[in-house]
Motif scaffolding. Structure first.
Motif, PDB file in Angstrom:
ATOM      1  N   SER A  55       0.849  -1.193   0.000  1.00 24.62           N
ATOM      2  CA  SER A  55       0.000   0.000   0.000  1.00 24.62           C
ATOM      3  C   SER A  55       0.882   1.239   0.000  1.00 24.62           C
ATOM      4  N   MET A  56       0.559   2.195  -0.847  1.00 25.85           N
ATOM      5  CA  MET A  56       1.378   3.395  -0.952  1.00 25.85           C
ATOM      6  C   MET A  56       1.311   4.218   0.327  1.00 25.85           C
ATOM      7  N   LEU A  57       2.477   4.497   0.902  1.00 28.44           N
ATOM      8  CA  LEU A  57       2.561   5.295   2.121  1.00 28.44           C
ATOM      9  C   LEU A  57       3.122   6.687   1.835  1.00 28.44           C
ATOM     10  N   VAL A  58       4.245   6.743   1.134  1.00 23.77           N
ATOM     11  CA  VAL A  58       4.885   8.027   0.812  1.00 23.77           C
ATOM     12  C   VAL A  58       4.935   8.156  -0.709  1.00 23.77           C
ATOM     13  N   PRO A  59       4.204   9.122  -1.289  1.00 24.65           N
ATOM     14  CA  PRO A  59       4.158   9.203  -2.758  1.00 24.65           C
ATOM     15  C   PRO A  59       5.480   9.579  -3.389  1.00 24.65           C
ATOM     16  N   PHE A  60       6.260  10.427  -2.720  1.00 25.76           N
ATOM     17  CA  PHE A  60       7.554  10.828  -3.275  1.00 25.76           C
ATOM     18  C   PHE A  60       8.483  11.215  -2.142  1.00 25.76           C
ATOM     19  N   ILE A  61       9.695  10.694  -2.200  1.00 24.46           N
ATOM     20  CA  ILE A  61      10.696  11.026  -1.193  1.00 24.46           C
ATOM     21  C   ILE A  61      12.060  11.035  -1.867  1.00 24.46           C
ATOM     22  N   PRO A  62      12.914  12.014  -1.577  1.00 23.30           N
ATOM     23  CA  PRO A  62      14.268  11.996  -2.152  1.00 23.30           C
ATOM     24  C   PRO A  62      15.044  10.798  -1.597  1.00 23.30           C
ATOM     25  N   VAL A  63      15.904  10.236  -2.417  1.00 29.88           N
ATOM     26  CA  VAL A  63      16.742   9.112  -1.976  1.00 29.88           C
ATOM     27  C   VAL A  63      18.189   9.573  -2.031  1.00 29.88           C
ATOM     28  N   GLU A  64      18.629  10.173  -0.936  1.00 24.59           N
ATOM     29  CA  GLU A  64      19.958  10.768  -0.885  1.00 24.59           C
ATOM     30  C   GLU A  64      20.632  10.386   0.426  1.00 24.59           C
ATOM     31  N   GLU A  65      21.929  10.103   0.344  1.00 26.38           N
ATOM     32  CA  GLU A  65      22.681   9.776   1.554  1.00 26.38           C
ATOM     33  C   GLU A  65      22.603  10.938   2.534  1.00 26.38           C
ATOM     34  N   PRO A  66      22.494  10.661   3.828  1.00 27.45           N
ATOM     35  CA  PRO A  66      22.549   9.367   4.519  1.00 27.45           C
ATOM     36  C   PRO A  66      21.181   8.701   4.703  1.00 27.45           C
ATOM     37  N   TYR A  67      20.205   9.052   3.890  1.00 27.75           N
ATOM     38  CA  TYR A  67      18.888   8.412   3.862  1.00 27.75           C
ATOM     39  C   TYR A  67      18.106   8.591   5.175  1.00 27.75           C
ATOM     40  N   ASP A  68      18.304   9.738   5.826  1.00 35.27           N
ATOM     41  CA  ASP A  68      17.662   9.950   7.133  1.00 35.27           C
ATOM     42  C   ASP A  68      16.143   9.987   7.043  1.00 35.27           C
ATOM     43  N   GLU A  69      15.609  10.572   5.964  1.00 38.40           N
ATOM     44  CA  GLU A  69      14.141  10.637   5.834  1.00 38.40           C
ATOM     45  C   GLU A  69      13.543   9.236   5.719  1.00 38.40           C
ATOM     46  N   ILE A  70      14.183   8.398   4.962  1.00 35.44           N
ATOM     47  CA  ILE A  70      13.685   7.034   4.788  1.00 35.44           C
ATOM     48  C   ILE A  70      13.842   6.244   6.086  1.00 35.44           C
ATOM     49  N   LYS A  71      14.967   6.416   6.757  1.00 31.10           N
ATOM     50  CA  LYS A  71      15.191   5.705   8.033  1.00 31.10           C
ATOM     51  C   LYS A  71      14.160   6.115   9.086  1.00 31.10           C
ATOM     52  N   GLU A  72      13.761   7.380   9.070  1.00 33.71           N
ATOM     53  CA  GLU A  72      12.754   7.823  10.040  1.00 33.71           C
ATOM     54  C   GLU A  72      11.434   7.090   9.824  1.00 33.71           C
ATOM     55  N   VAL A  73      11.040   6.927   8.560  1.00 30.64           N
ATOM     56  CA  VAL A  73       9.818   6.180   8.262  1.00 30.64           C
ATOM     57  C   VAL A  73       9.957   4.735   8.719  1.00 30.64           C
ATOM     58  N   ILE A  74      11.084   4.110   8.395  1.00 28.02           N
ATOM     59  CA  ILE A  74      11.324   2.712   8.773  1.00 28.02           C
ATOM     60  C   ILE A  74      11.228   2.535  10.281  1.00 28.02           C
ATOM     61  N   GLU A  75      11.919   3.363  11.025  1.00 22.15           N
ATOM     62  CA  GLU A  75      12.019   3.160  12.470  1.00 22.15           C
ATOM     63  C   GLU A  75      10.707   3.477  13.183  1.00 22.15           C
ATOM     64  N   ASN A  76       9.936   4.429  12.660  1.00 20.88           N
ATOM     65  CA  ASN A  76       8.598   4.675  13.223  1.00 20.88           C
ATOM     66  C   ASN A  76       7.698   3.458  13.023  1.00 20.88           C
ATOM     67  N   ILE A  77       7.801   2.857  11.844  1.00 15.34           N
ATOM     68  CA  ILE A  77       7.008   1.650  11.572  1.00 15.34           C
ATOM     69  C   ILE A  77       7.434   0.525  12.506  1.00 15.34           C
ATOM     70  N   TRP A  78       8.733   0.319  12.657  1.00 14.94           N
ATOM     71  CA  TRP A  78       9.218  -0.766  13.531  1.00 14.94           C
ATOM     72  C   TRP A  78       8.757  -0.583  14.978  1.00 14.94           C
TER      73      TRP A  78
ATOM     74  N   VAL B 114      -6.279   6.464  -0.517  1.00 13.55           N
ATOM     75  CA  VAL B 114      -7.588   5.804  -0.512  1.00 13.55           C
ATOM     76  C   VAL B 114      -7.553   4.614  -1.467  1.00 13.55           C
ATOM     77  N   LYS B 115      -7.789   3.442  -0.937  1.00 13.67           N
ATOM     78  CA  LYS B 115      -7.777   2.229  -1.762  1.00 13.67           C
ATOM     79  C   LYS B 115      -9.101   2.040  -2.490  1.00 13.67           C
ATOM     80  N   GLU B 116     -10.197   2.324  -1.799  1.00  7.95           N
ATOM     81  CA  GLU B 116     -11.523   2.151  -2.391  1.00  7.95           C
ATOM     82  C   GLU B 116     -12.483   3.086  -1.679  1.00  7.95           C
ATOM     83  N   PRO B 117     -13.639   3.396  -2.273  1.00  6.34           N
ATOM     84  CA  PRO B 117     -14.600   4.290  -1.609  1.00  6.34           C
ATOM     85  C   PRO B 117     -15.035   3.738  -0.258  1.00  6.34           C
ATOM     86  N   ARG B 118     -15.318   4.661   0.651  1.00 13.07           N
ATOM     87  CA  ARG B 118     -15.684   4.264   2.009  1.00 13.07           C
ATOM     88  C   ARG B 118     -17.039   3.555   2.026  1.00 13.07           C
ATOM     89  N   SER B 119     -17.117   2.440   2.705  1.00 12.62           N
ATOM     90  CA  SER B 119     -18.383   1.728   2.867  1.00 12.62           C
ATOM     91  C   SER B 119     -18.970   1.948   4.251  1.00 12.62           C
TER      92      SER B 119
END
Length: 437
Positions: free
Chosen positions: A343-366, A404-409
């Motif tokens: 499921s799409m969580l982040v539509p667009f994120i830069p992928v640049e060293e040291p990848y802190d933005e991506i690591k923040e998402v990972i560690e919050n999920i964990w 949104v995956k599908e209309p709300r039921s």
């Protein structure tokens, strides 16, 4: 001469395709002759007994492997998958048949010296049988005994500078496509981030602490060559924000037949003259393309980055210049709740060293998943059980229409107090005065 009669396995050699049975027989014959004069550290007839126990399993219609306890190397909770035969007297060569997962390099690039080094270790201390690569992505070394595990680990780490991969309820070995090293579509350096996160998350890779397995996979573009959208808990897929670049002269060259469509990949058959309308424009899933006979136009605001047009005309169309990645979560194959895509969580994120933005998402999920996930529950199942909105909350990501995956039921929406102007409190007396009858 074969140690065991294997009539059912022999049938698997009769078809037109390569057979794993033939491979095992070849290894059994090689070990029996032992042309290199090796002092085998596990039973020499290991492949022979592997064939025997497999034939028995086919005959009995049940496996003869059992889980006989946890095995591994000192300090690691993963990397070795213990396997024991429940017929050790009949098949002593596979009484122990542990599998060793080896961390593959980013993009799966090897030189022959390295591969020979792996096989030198495995011919001596294992069965000589490998799986290159398993569904996990790792190099999989099939079959050794408990006393050899530390020896193999020492040789891998000290001679080949290679670590074990992941197994069990931990971070599995991160996997990536070959990215910018060879692919013109790559929107970020998949090898760099795969290597970096493998090193940064060593503790999570080797010491299981999760509810269940967790997989990173890095695709450089939406072609998704490592199938991250279908097979990883955390999928990073390259994308771009600006317009597809169009070389109109080369578009005309495709139409004129000067370039072969699909990079010549379909050249084995005469498909007739290239038809840009039928083969490109009409196949656009959002109908955002048009061709007027001399110019190709793309309504980029409606482009979903399906990659079809770029794959068909790679010389004329290029990905945009403002590149990054989309992050999707929760894909998995069937375990508890059936197969599901990410499921799409982040539509667009830069992928640049040291990848802190991506690591923040990972560690919050964990942090959330380790607290709320049930035993043997993948991230996708936790998301499904607790709701995608909860995932947005723990990652501090605001909801957007693309979530949104599908209309709300369900017509009921439950707000939090801080989302309601004035909170829950209200002036009951004033309300009644305004609504007196």
């Amino acid at each position: 001469m074969a140690k065991h009669k294997t009539p059912m396995l022999d049938e698997l050699e009769s078809g037109p395709w390569p057979s794993f049975v033939s491979d095992i027989k070849q290894e059994a014959d090689k070990r029996a002759k032992n042309p290199a004069g090796l002092d085998f550290q596990i039973p020499q007839d290991c492949p022979d007994d592997l064939l025997g126990v497999l034939e028995l399993a086919y005959k009995d219609k049940e496996t003869h492997w059992k889980h006989g306890g946890i095995v591994g190397v000192f300090g690691y909770g993963g990397g070795v998958i213990g396997r024991y035969c429940d017929q050790p007297e009949k098949f002593p060569g596979v009484a122990h048949f542990h599998t060793v997962r080896v961390n593959q390099p980013a993009g799966k690039y090897y030189n022959t010296e390295y591969l020979r080094g792996v096989m030198d270790i495995w011919d001596l201390r294992g069965s000589g049988l490998t799986n290159m690569h398993g569904s996990t992505g790792d190099i999989v070394l099939l079959g050794t005994t408990t006393p050899q595990l530390e020896e193999i680990f020492h040789e891998l780490t000290h001679t080949l500078n290679t670590d074990l991969g992941g197994s069990g309820s931990n971070l599995r070995t991160p996997a990536d496509c070959l990215g910018k090293s060879r692919c013109e579509f790559a929107c970020y350096d998949t090898q760099a981030i795969c290597y970096a996160l493998t090193n940064d998350y060593q503790d999570e890779l080797h010491r299981p602490a999760f509810p269940y397995k967790f997989k990173f996979k890095f695709d450089g573009c939406p072609n998704c060559c490592v199938a991250s959208i279908a097979r990883s808990d955390f999928s990073v897929i390259g994308t771009w924000k600006d317009d597809i670049r169009i070389d109109q002269d080369r578009v005309k060259a495709y139409v004129a037949g000067e370039f072969k469509p699909n990079g010549g990949a379909h050249a084995g058959r005469d498909w007739g003259k290239f038809d840009i309308v039928a083969e490109v424009v009409d196949r656009c899933p959002t109908k955002c393309m048009s061709y007027d006979g001399s110019k190709l136009s793309i309504d980029n605001s409606n482009c979903t980055r399906c990659m079809h047009c770029l794959n068909v005309m790679p010389a004329a169309l290029k990905v945009g210049l403002e590149t990054g990645a989309t992050i999707l979560c929760g894909a998995k194959a069937p375990i508890l709740d059936g197969a599901q895509m990410g499921s799409m969580l982040v539509p667009f994120i830069p992928v640049e060293e040291p990848y802190d933005e991506i690591k923040e998402v990972i560690e919050n999920i964990w942090d959330w998943w380790m607290e709320e996930g049930k035993n043997r529950e993948r991230l996708g199942e936790t998301m499904k059980r607790m709701g995608f909105q909860k995932l947005l909350e723990v990652t501090n990501i605001k909801a957007i229409p693309q979530h949104v995956k599908e209309p709300r039921s369900n017509p009921y929406i439950f707000f939090k107090e801080d989302e309601v102007p004035g909170g829950w409190k209200h002036d009951e007396k004033g309300y009644r005065e305004r609504h007196m009858r």
